[in-house]
Motif scaffolding. Structure first.
Motif, PDB file in Angstrom:
ATOM      1  N   PRO A  69      39.982 -40.773  13.098  1.00  0.00           N
ATOM      2  CA  PRO A  69      38.631 -40.826  12.512  1.00  0.00           C
ATOM      3  C   PRO A  69      37.782 -39.598  12.802  1.00  0.00           C
ATOM      4  O   PRO A  69      37.009 -39.171  11.939  1.00  0.00           O
ATOM      5  N   LEU A  70      37.896 -39.020  14.007  1.00  0.00           N
ATOM      6  CA  LEU A  70      37.068 -37.846  14.323  1.00  0.00           C
ATOM      7  C   LEU A  70      37.516 -36.645  13.498  1.00  0.00           C
ATOM      8  O   LEU A  70      36.676 -35.920  12.940  1.00  0.00           O
ATOM      9  N   VAL A  71      38.825 -36.418  13.408  1.00  0.00           N
ATOM     10  CA  VAL A  71      39.329 -35.299  12.603  1.00  0.00           C
ATOM     11  C   VAL A  71      38.897 -35.458  11.143  1.00  0.00           C
ATOM     12  O   VAL A  71      38.453 -34.490  10.504  1.00  0.00           O
ATOM     13  N   ALA A  72      39.021 -36.679  10.615  1.00  0.00           N
ATOM     14  CA  ALA A  72      38.629 -36.920   9.225  1.00  0.00           C
ATOM     15  C   ALA A  72      37.148 -36.654   9.017  1.00  0.00           C
ATOM     16  O   ALA A  72      36.740 -36.020   8.023  1.00  0.00           O
ATOM     17  N   ALA A  73      36.309 -37.119   9.942  1.00  0.00           N
ATOM     18  CA  ALA A  73      34.867 -36.902   9.810  1.00  0.00           C
ATOM     19  C   ALA A  73      34.517 -35.426   9.922  1.00  0.00           C
ATOM     20  O   ALA A  73      33.661 -34.919   9.170  1.00  0.00           O
ATOM     21  N   LEU A  74      35.158 -34.722  10.826  1.00  0.00           N
ATOM     22  CA  LEU A  74      34.880 -33.287  10.963  1.00  0.00           C
ATOM     23  C   LEU A  74      35.272 -32.519   9.708  1.00  0.00           C
ATOM     24  O   LEU A  74      34.550 -31.610   9.270  1.00  0.00           O
ATOM     25  N   ILE A  75      36.422 -32.878   9.110  1.00  0.00           N
ATOM     26  CA  ILE A  75      36.834 -32.208   7.875  1.00  0.00           C
ATOM     27  C   ILE A  75      35.829 -32.475   6.761  1.00  0.00           C
ATOM     28  O   ILE A  75      35.345 -31.550   6.084  1.00  0.00           O
ATOM     29  N   GLY A  76      35.514 -33.746   6.539  1.00  0.00           N
ATOM     30  CA  GLY A  76      34.631 -34.096   5.433  1.00  0.00           C
ATOM     31  C   GLY A  76      33.239 -33.526   5.577  1.00  0.00           C
ATOM     32  O   GLY A  76      32.685 -32.919   4.634  1.00  0.00           O
ATOM     33  N   TRP A  77      32.661 -33.661   6.754  1.00  0.00           N
ATOM     34  CA  TRP A  77      31.298 -33.173   6.940  1.00  0.00           C
ATOM     35  C   TRP A  77      31.251 -31.659   7.116  1.00  0.00           C
ATOM     36  O   TRP A  77      30.198 -31.042   6.874  1.00  0.00           O
ATOM     37  N   SER A  78      32.363 -31.040   7.506  1.00  0.00           N
ATOM     38  CA  SER A  78      32.413 -29.576   7.516  1.00  0.00           C
ATOM     39  C   SER A  78      32.359 -29.026   6.098  1.00  0.00           C
ATOM     40  O   SER A  78      31.729 -27.984   5.847  1.00  0.00           O
ATOM     41  N   VAL A  79      33.009 -29.708   5.171  1.00  0.00           N
ATOM     42  CA  VAL A  79      32.925 -29.306   3.764  1.00  0.00           C
ATOM     43  C   VAL A  79      31.481 -29.372   3.284  1.00  0.00           C
ATOM     44  O   VAL A  79      30.973 -28.452   2.621  1.00  0.00           O
ATOM     45  N   ALA A  80      30.795 -30.474   3.627  1.00  0.00           N
ATOM     46  CA  ALA A  80      29.389 -30.602   3.232  1.00  0.00           C
ATOM     47  C   ALA A  80      28.540 -29.506   3.878  1.00  0.00           C
ATOM     48  O   ALA A  80      27.652 -28.917   3.240  1.00  0.00           O
ATOM     49  N   GLY A  81      28.812 -29.221   5.157  1.00  0.00           N
ATOM     50  CA  GLY A  81      28.056 -28.159   5.818  1.00  0.00           C
ATOM     51  C   GLY A  81      28.321 -26.799   5.216  1.00  0.00           C
ATOM     52  O   GLY A  81      27.405 -25.977   5.073  1.00  0.00           O
ATOM     53  N   LEU A  82      29.592 -26.525   4.854  1.00  0.00           N
ATOM     54  CA  LEU A  82      29.926 -25.241   4.237  1.00  0.00           C
ATOM     55  C   LEU A  82      29.212 -25.073   2.897  1.00  0.00           C
ATOM     56  O   LEU A  82      28.712 -23.981   2.581  1.00  0.00           O
TER      57      LEU A  82
END
Length: 379
Positions: A69-82
């Motif tokens: 779950p942490l890896v998935a959240a970091l990937i998804g929200w990193s896309v939003a941040g980018l």
């Protein structure tokens, strides 16, 4: 029972996370199609190829959302941040996709399936990305309030479902412990009965040893057989008795007592059918069959709608014995309800003895509870 809650930081991951299934692949397929279609037909969207590629980067994150779950959240929200950073630095206009709202699913999964450390680290990162996104989009007060409330609602919803699942698991463990205590008491009484018989035979052996030596040999053989049965049943004893609770040395009820159990209820027609070859049952199995039939009968009397007849059938077939309790109650249309704590306790008891239990609507109507136990208790 007093339950001590550990701090969030030390909270482990839930142990009941389901694996990736058909619904997950369906969700990923719908999301990928939505990203592709929106990136093509949405007017005013800048950097279309890049936005589409970044959107599709969420596909593996959606599949990993429960296992990692942490890896998935970091990937998804990193896309939003980018995307927010690109919007700030390039002033390229609209870079967002409505389908990117799927990152809220990743936030939910983080709180629902992550460990305490993962939840703390992930939510801090999400808060930073949300703040950055609001700043990049020059959101007004109403948008900031609405977005914050939405994120908090997702977190609260995940926490509620996590707490409910944890409570359900605790209740199941409590039922398991109660069944182990009850079974251990019964087995304790059975062993006490065997030891008493051994003591009586030993006393008789002492009396006849000097007068009839051949009788003493027979007594010793009886003691040996009784001791062997005692050791076999002691190996299957569940060692969870509470020390402060007294043990009642009373004869255990078994299959032979089922007709009397049926006569205890006079409002319904209860028919008990026993097989002819039920005399070789191990005492733990014999007692468990009675308890299972008692619980199934109680459930049928309480919950079967418009029932007039309840059947209790016990049959032995080879190395197993089968208990079947049926009623003619009316079954409401719709999905089969979740098993109650009574059925969970029955299933736990059968598993402790190496058997299995099924319960559900019968092919001819009514409700059927069927337990299969080994004739000899599992050692």
């Amino acid at each position: 029972m007093i339950t001590v809650r550990r701090p969030l930081w030390h909270e482990p991951r839930p142990a009941d996370a389901p694996p990736v299934g058909r619904r997950d692949w369906l969700l990923v397929g719908v999301f990928a199609v939505a990203v592709a279609v929106e990136s093509i037909v949405r007017p005013g969207l800048a950097w279309r190829p890049l936005v589409a590629v970044l959107g599709l980067a969420l596909v593996p994150a959606l599949l990993w959302r429960r296992g990692r779950p942490l890896v998935a959240a970091l990937i998804g929200w990193s896309v939003a941040g980018l995307l927010s950073i690109l919007q700030l630095t390039t002033h390229g206009g609209d870079l967002g996709l409505y389908s990117m709202m799927a990152i809220l699913i990743l936030l939910y999964s983080l709180v629902r399936w992550g460990s305490g450390r993962e939840i703390v680290a992930g939510t801090v990162f999400v808060a930073v990305v949300v703040t950055l996104g609001m700043y990049a989009s020059s959101a007004g007060g109403a948008d900031i309030f609405g977005g914050s409330v939405l994120v908090l609602l997702i977190v609260a919803l995940a926490a509620v479902f996590r707490y409910r699942a944890d409570l359900w698991q605790r209740q199941r463990r409590e039922i398991r412990n109660q069944e182990r205590v009850a079974l251990a008491r019964e087995l304790h009484d059975i062993v006490a009965h065997h030891v008493s018989a051994i003591a009586v035979q030993a006393q008789a052996g002492r009396v006849v040893a000097g007068v009839q030596p051949e009788k003493a040999v027979e007594v010793l053989a009886t003691i040996e057989a009784e001791a062997s049965r005692t050791l076999t049943e002691m190996r299957s004893m569940v060692r969870v008795l509470r020390e402060e609770e007294a043990v009642a040395y009373s004869p255990q009820r078994g299959v032979a007592d089922l007709p009397a159990l049926a006569r205890a209820d006079t409002e319904l027609n209860i028919q008990v059918s026993l097989g002819d070859s039920l005399t070789r049952l191990a005492r733990p199995v014999d007692a468990a069959l009675y308890r299972l039939a008692q619980e199934a009968l109680t459930n049928a009397v309480r919950h079967a709608r418009n029932a007039t007849h309840i059947g209790i059938d016990v049959r032995q077939a080879g190395a197993v014995v089968r208990l079947r309790v049926t009623d003619d109650g009316r079954i409401e249309p719709g999905p089969v309800p979740e098993p109650g704590f009574g059925l969970l306790g029955m299933a736990e008891r059968t598993q402790l003895l190496g058997g299995s239990l099924t319960a559900g609507p019968g092919s001819e109507g009514g409700w059927v509870v069927e337990a299969v136990l080994p004739v000899r208790a599992r050692t």
